[in-house]
Design a protein around this motif. Structure first.
Motif, PDB file in Angstrom:
ATOM      1  N   PHE A   1     -13.647 -11.315  -5.732  1.00 56.34           N
ATOM      2  CA  PHE A   1     -14.912 -11.681  -6.378  1.00 56.34           C
ATOM      3  C   PHE A   1     -14.841 -11.453  -7.882  1.00 56.34           C
ATOM      4  CE2 PHE A   1     -18.927 -10.291  -8.200  1.00 56.34           C
ATOM      5  CZ  PHE A   1     -19.764 -11.348  -7.899  1.00 56.34           C
TER       6      PHE A   1
ATOM      7  N   GLU B   1     -13.800 -17.240 -14.037  1.00 60.31           N
ATOM      8  CA  GLU B   1     -14.806 -18.271 -14.320  1.00 60.31           C
ATOM      9  C   GLU B   1     -15.285 -18.190 -15.765  1.00 60.31           C
ATOM     10  OE1 GLU B   1     -15.678 -20.704 -12.583  1.00 60.31           O
ATOM     11  OE2 GLU B   1     -15.566 -20.288 -10.440  1.00 60.31           O
TER      12      GLU B   1
ATOM     13  N   GLU C   1     -19.154 -17.113  -0.541  1.00 61.13           N
ATOM     14  CA  GLU C   1     -18.113 -16.615  -1.435  1.00 61.13           C
ATOM     15  C   GLU C   1     -18.689 -15.753  -2.551  1.00 61.13           C
ATOM     16  OE1 GLU C   1     -16.294 -20.169  -2.861  1.00 61.13           O
ATOM     17  OE2 GLU C   1     -15.294 -20.637  -0.959  1.00 61.13           O
ATOM     18  N   ASN C   2     -20.012 -15.515  -2.514  1.00 60.67           N
ATOM     19  CA  ASN C   2     -20.690 -14.786  -3.585  1.00 60.67           C
ATOM     20  C   ASN C   2     -20.472 -15.459  -4.937  1.00 60.67           C
ATOM     21  OD1 ASN C   2     -21.581 -12.999  -1.725  1.00 60.67           O
ATOM     22  ND2 ASN C   2     -20.561 -11.203  -2.559  1.00 60.67           N
ATOM     23  N   ASN C   3     -20.408 -16.775  -4.916  1.00 61.79           N
ATOM     24  CA  ASN C   3     -20.231 -17.538  -6.151  1.00 61.79           C
ATOM     25  C   ASN C   3     -21.602 -18.022  -6.597  1.00 61.79           C
ATOM     26  OD1 ASN C   3     -19.710 -19.556  -8.117  1.00 61.79           O
ATOM     27  ND2 ASN C   3     -17.650 -19.837  -7.300  1.00 61.79           N
TER      28      ASN C   3
ATOM     29  N   TYR D   1     -20.912 -21.689  -1.214  1.00 67.18           N
ATOM     30  CA  TYR D   1     -20.911 -20.901  -2.447  1.00 67.18           C
ATOM     31  C   TYR D   1     -21.481 -19.501  -2.205  1.00 67.18           C
ATOM     32  CZ  TYR D   1     -20.182 -25.450  -4.690  1.00 67.18           C
ATOM     33  OH  TYR D   1     -19.701 -26.677  -5.053  1.00 67.18           O
TER      34      TYR D   1
ATOM     35  N   HIS E   1     -11.880 -13.716  -9.490  1.00 61.82           N
ATOM     36  CA  HIS E   1     -12.056 -15.162  -9.427  1.00 61.82           C
ATOM     37  C   HIS E   1     -13.444 -15.612  -9.885  1.00 61.82           C
ATOM     38  CE1 HIS E   1     -13.003 -19.028  -7.422  1.00 61.82           C
ATOM     39  NE2 HIS E   1     -11.732 -19.309  -7.655  1.00 61.82           N
ATOM     40  N   ASN E   2     -14.483 -15.022  -9.291  1.00 61.40           N
ATOM     41  CA  ASN E   2     -15.846 -15.511  -9.530  1.00 61.40           C
ATOM     42  C   ASN E   2     -16.438 -15.046 -10.850  1.00 61.40           C
ATOM     43  OD1 ASN E   2     -15.445 -16.446  -6.980  1.00 61.40           O
ATOM     44  ND2 ASN E   2     -17.177 -15.405  -6.045  1.00 61.40           N
TER      45      ASN E   2
ATOM     46  N   LEU F   1     -22.298 -19.175  -9.835  1.00 60.87           N
ATOM     47  CA  LEU F   1     -22.263 -20.147 -10.915  1.00 60.87           C
ATOM     48  C   LEU F   1     -22.690 -21.528 -10.411  1.00 60.87           C
ATOM     49  CD1 LEU F   1     -21.569 -21.003 -13.794  1.00 60.87           C
ATOM     50  CD2 LEU F   1     -19.195 -21.319 -13.052  1.00 60.87           C
ATOM     51  N   TYR F   2     -22.116 -21.968  -9.275  1.00 61.21           N
ATOM     52  CA  TYR F   2     -22.431 -23.300  -8.769  1.00 61.21           C
ATOM     53  C   TYR F   2     -23.855 -23.403  -8.227  1.00 61.21           C
ATOM     54  CZ  TYR F   2     -17.607 -24.641  -9.520  1.00 61.21           C
ATOM     55  OH  TYR F   2     -16.401 -24.924 -10.116  1.00 61.21           O
TER      56      TYR F   2
END
Length: 298
Positions: free
Chosen positions: A217, A225, A48-50, A45, A220-221, A52-53
């Protein structure tokens, strides 16, 4: 290796559907391993610079503590919540662990994405059976891009309380086609935004070292989201309208978890940092691998 954590969690939840004294322990196993999975997946995560998770992983710790406490106390609402998770896994598992089913669903989604892109006059090419390319940028379509996870979760929520056959049919028609179709447009938006470099902004925040990743990013992120969260809330409201018992169930869970957190925070304030909070009996608590850079995966 990490996929085995999900498999163990899946088995735990499915066993919890079988009546018997073991149900609460099987459900606990399911929740424990899904939380372990969230933390085990943190490196991916972050790459991916995500965010939220990772946030979900942090919040899952107090959630897990409270859930275990009330499962041991055989709280009805938390048992129903575990049943919802079990049904969600029952729907998701065939696509995740049977290669034929998973590959078929991904191929179906890839074909429909390409059709929609052509419809919007945005031609792309296939570098592989599930890799869509345009302008030297490539996006890999994996199982998470199909919407099956969200569909499984929402149908699991619908199954948390007893329902009539009509309610089951209406819930399925509200959840499955809506999420599937909207997810196709989500994929189309992300692919167009990434390969067309629509959002090349704030590379210090959105970049990960890959050329052009910033657009992925933001598309998508962030945008996709947030919109997905709004859609799921609207669908949940629709489910509450179709199945009024779900509204009561959701309120009971809110009162239980929120009340437990507020109670624990109150005890911490009263006792201070050096004084441990008095132990509570749950039963007495009122029940409320390649050298090439990894392709972005929608």
């Amino acid at each position: 290796m990490i996929e085995y954590l999900v498999l163990i969690s899946c088995i735990g939840f499915l066993v919890s559907l079988i009546p018997g004294l073991h149900r609460k322990y099987a459900a606990i196993t399911g929740w424990v391993f899904i939380v372990i999975f969230l933390f085990a997946a943190l490196p991916e995560y972050f790459s991916e610079n995500n965010f939220l998770y990772p946030l979900m992983a942090v919040l899952s710790v107090p959630f897990l503590v409270i859930t275990i406490k009330y499962l041991l106390a055989e709280n009805t609402s938390v048992l129903h919540l575990s049943r919802a998770a079990a049904v969600a896994f029952l729907i998701y598992a065939p696509f995740a662990y049977l290669p034929v089913a998973g590959t078929w669903l991904i191929s179906l989604v890839v074909g429909q994405i390409i059709w929609l892109l052509n419809f919007f006059n945005y031609p792309v090419s296939l570098d592989a059976w599930n890799i869509i390319a345009q302008n030297s940028f490539r996006v890999e379509i994996i199982l998470a891009c199909t919407g099956i996870q969200s569909i499984a979760i929402m149908l699991g929520v619908a199954a948390a309380v007893p329902t009539t056959l009509r309610q089951k049919a209406c819930a399925f028609l509200l959840v499955a086609p809506t999420i599937y179709i909207l997810n196709l447009f989500r994929n189309v938006f992300v692919i167009m935004a990434y390969t067309g470099q629509w959002f090349p902004y704030f590379p210090d925040i959105a970049g990960n070292g890959e050329i052009g990743y910033e657009s992925f990013f933001w598309a998508h992120n962030v945008i996709a989201e947030l919109l997905a969260l709004v859609v799921l809330i609207i669908i949940a409201y629709g489910l509450f309208t179709l199945i009024p018992q779900l509204g009561t169930f959701a309120d009971e869970l809110y009162q239980l978890y929120y009340g437990e957190i507020v109670r624990e925070l109150g005890l911490i304030r009263r006792n201070g940092p050096d004084k441990p909070a008095p132990a509570q009996n749950p039963a007495q608590v009122p029940a409320p691998g390649s050298d090439e850079p990894e392709l972005p995966k929608i």
